[in-house]
Design an enzyme around this catalytic site. Structure first.
Site, short mmCIF file in Angstrom:
data_model
loop_
_atom_site.label_atom_id
_atom_site.label_comp_id
_atom_site.label_asym_id
_atom_site.label_seq_id
_atom_site.Cartn_x
_atom_site.Cartn_y
_atom_site.Cartn_z
N ASP A 20 0.88 -1.17 0.00
CA ASP A 20 0.00 0.00 0.00
C ASP A 20 0.92 1.22 0.00
OD1 ASP A 20 -1.58 2.15 0.66
OD2 ASP A 20 -2.51 1.22 2.41
N TYR A 237 2.48 0.86 14.43
CA TYR A 237 1.38 0.64 13.49
C TYR A 237 1.62 1.43 12.22
CZ TYR A 237 -3.06 0.17 11.22
OH TYR A 237 -4.02 -0.11 10.28
N LYS A 240 -2.23 -2.49 7.57
CA LYS A 240 -2.49 -3.92 7.72
C LYS A 240 -1.67 -4.72 6.72
CE LYS A 240 -3.89 -6.44 10.25
NZ LYS A 240 -3.53 -6.53 11.68
C1 F6R Z 1 -6.07 1.10 6.51
C2 F6R Z 1 -7.24 0.77 7.32
C3 F6R Z 1 -8.08 1.85 7.89
C4 F6R Z 1 -7.33 2.80 8.84
C5 F6R Z 1 -8.28 3.86 9.42
C6 F6R Z 1 -7.56 4.88 10.28
O1 F6R Z 1 -5.71 0.10 5.61
O2 F6R Z 1 -7.51 -0.35 7.54
O3 F6R Z 1 -9.19 1.28 8.53
O4 F6R Z 1 -6.70 2.07 9.85
O5 F6R Z 1 -8.94 4.54 8.40
O6 F6R Z 1 -6.53 5.42 9.52
P1 F6R Z 1 -5.65 6.67 9.97
O7 F6R Z 1 -5.07 6.35 11.30
O8 F6R Z 1 -4.62 6.77 8.88
O9 F6R Z 1 -6.56 7.85 10.01
MG MG Z 2 -4.86 -2.33 2.38
MG MG Z 3 -4.10 1.10 3.87
#
Ligand code: F6R
Ligand code: MG
Ligand code: MG
Length: 386
Positions: A20, A237, A240
């Site tokens: 990603d 983190y 994923k």
């Molecule tokens: C990314 C994912 C999303 C993010 C969520 C919070 O692949 O699974 O669910 O974890 O949108 O993202 P941030 O912390 O970047 O705002």
């Molecule tokens: Mg992804």
């Molecule tokens: Mg992502």
């Protein structure tokens, strides 16, 4: 004395490397120009004689590079090509201020192997059979152990794969290379003899995952999963793992249909929303893999190619033209609406628990948590129980 025998057939390697490196509107979909740039770089890799063939696709916000070659696993040139493709795609993403631009590229530059540098990889080498059907599963918003349940059903459950009972080669069973992804240990266990012991480990999806499956009828490696844990690699983190699983099908192995069968049942997998929730696997076409409900639910796609002398033979064009073949898109059809509807029902149900377990993962698995901070604030107010 020199022993003269049959010459060893050259092994073909199928490498899938994914990352990603940025997407349009949060974690939704890479920009088409990023895909195009990856395509250009891999096409160049064919011209340079590194690759035989390639296909660039995506699931949700992840770009997936399918590459075929005769250079073996962990090959520097192949990994560097993938690194360069992601690097250039990330450069485009940065220019456009896309979300998470360059996210999975943890290293500043390529240093010989993509492993440990952020992107996930699944590589499989084998002697190409006269006809070699291959399937490429790609998941978004989940982790490598998400494949453990479907692969267990496919390779150990005769109520899923009737071939385990009625195909004399499949009936010989399969060996599983199982990884403890936390302690970085591995072991090989055999099914059917050790099936219940295998399940005793794999049931703990927080720690164990299937890395490879081998035929015990001499067909070689049959399946491989990208088990890279992005957040362990990064020590924080990042995103994923969104793993891929590459499998060979038919003629003594599970058939294409037996590989697809488990996905008609709804299963919960970990990693949805902030890497901290359970959600149901939603089978769909890559075209429909935008995470549109609560950043999900976790998507699973499956594409199919035939191999033809190390090249990917799809539906069109008729002749082998590297980079030009279109795969079969298994989860695109309306027969999967049933599974999709059930996935939404199950996801809605678990969502109704909000921030309570079991909607969220266990404390040791939460990828976002404010608990240490909350406990720190409460330090002076915490009293012993009577
Ligand atoms: C990314 C994912 C999303 C993010 C969520 C919070 O692949 O699974 O669910 O974890 O949108 O993202 P941030 O912390 O970047 O705002
Ligand atoms: Mg992804
Ligand atoms: Mg992502």
């Amino acid at each position: 004395m020199e022993i003269v025998g049959e010459p060893m057939a050259e092994k073909v390697t199928v490498s899938v490397i994914k990352a990603d490196v940025g997407s349009v509107c949060g974690h939704t979909r890479p920009h088409p120009s990023m895909i195009k740039e990856c395509d250009r770089i891999l096409k160049d890799g064919v011209k340079q004689g590194i690759l035989q063939d390639y296909y660039v696709t995506r699931v949700g916000d992840d770009i997936n590079l399918f590459m075929t070659h005769y250079k073996g696993e962990d090959n520097r040139d192949v990994h560097e090509l993938a690194w360069n493709a992601f690097y250039e795609a990330a450069r485009i993403a940065r220019k456009m201020h896309l979300y998470g631009a360059g996210q999975d590229l943890l290293a500043d530059s390529f240093s010989g192997n993509i492993k440990g540098a952020g992107p996930g990889s699944a590589e499989i080498s084998f002697e190409e059979r006269k006809s070699e059907p291959m399937m490429f599963f790609m998941a978004d918003k989940t982790e490598p152990s998400a494949y453990s349940l479907p692969l267990s059903r496919i390779f150990m459950d005769p109520f899923t794969t009737t071939g385990l009972v009625i195909d004399v080669r499949a009936k010989k069973g399969f060996d599983f290379e199982i990884h403890d992804v936390m302690n970085r240990k591995k072991t090989v266990m055999s099914a059917p003899e050790e099936s219940w012991n295998i399940l005793s480990l794999l049931g703990d999806t927080s720690r164990y995952a299937i890395k490879r499956v081998f035929s015990r009828a001499g067909i070689g490696t049959v399946a491989v999963v990208s088990t890279d844990k992005l957040n362990f690699t990064a020590g924080r983190y990042v995103g994923k793992d969104d793993p891929v699983c590459v499998v060979r099908a038919q003629s003594g192995l599970p058939s294409v249909g037996e590989y697809l069968q488990p996905f008609m049942n709804t299963m919960l997998v970990a990693g949805w929303m902030r890497g901290s929730h359970y959600g149901a696997f939603f089978p769909c076409s890559p075209e429909r893999s935008d995470p549109t409900y609560f950043d999900g639910p976790p998507r699973i796609c499956c594409l199919g190619f035939q191999l033809c002398d190390g090249k990917l033979q799809g539906l069109e064009p008729a002749d082998p033209t590297p980079g030009m073949h279109k795969p079969i898109d298994y989860f695109a059809g309306s027969e999967w609406n049933f599974a999709r509807m059930n996935a939404i029902k199950a996801s809605r149900f678990i969502r109704s628990h909000g921030p309570f377990m079991p909607a969220i993962l266990g404390p040791e698995e939460m990828e976002y948590t404010s608990k240490p901070e909350v406990l720190k604030e409460l330090e002076k107010r915490l009293e012993d129980l009577d």
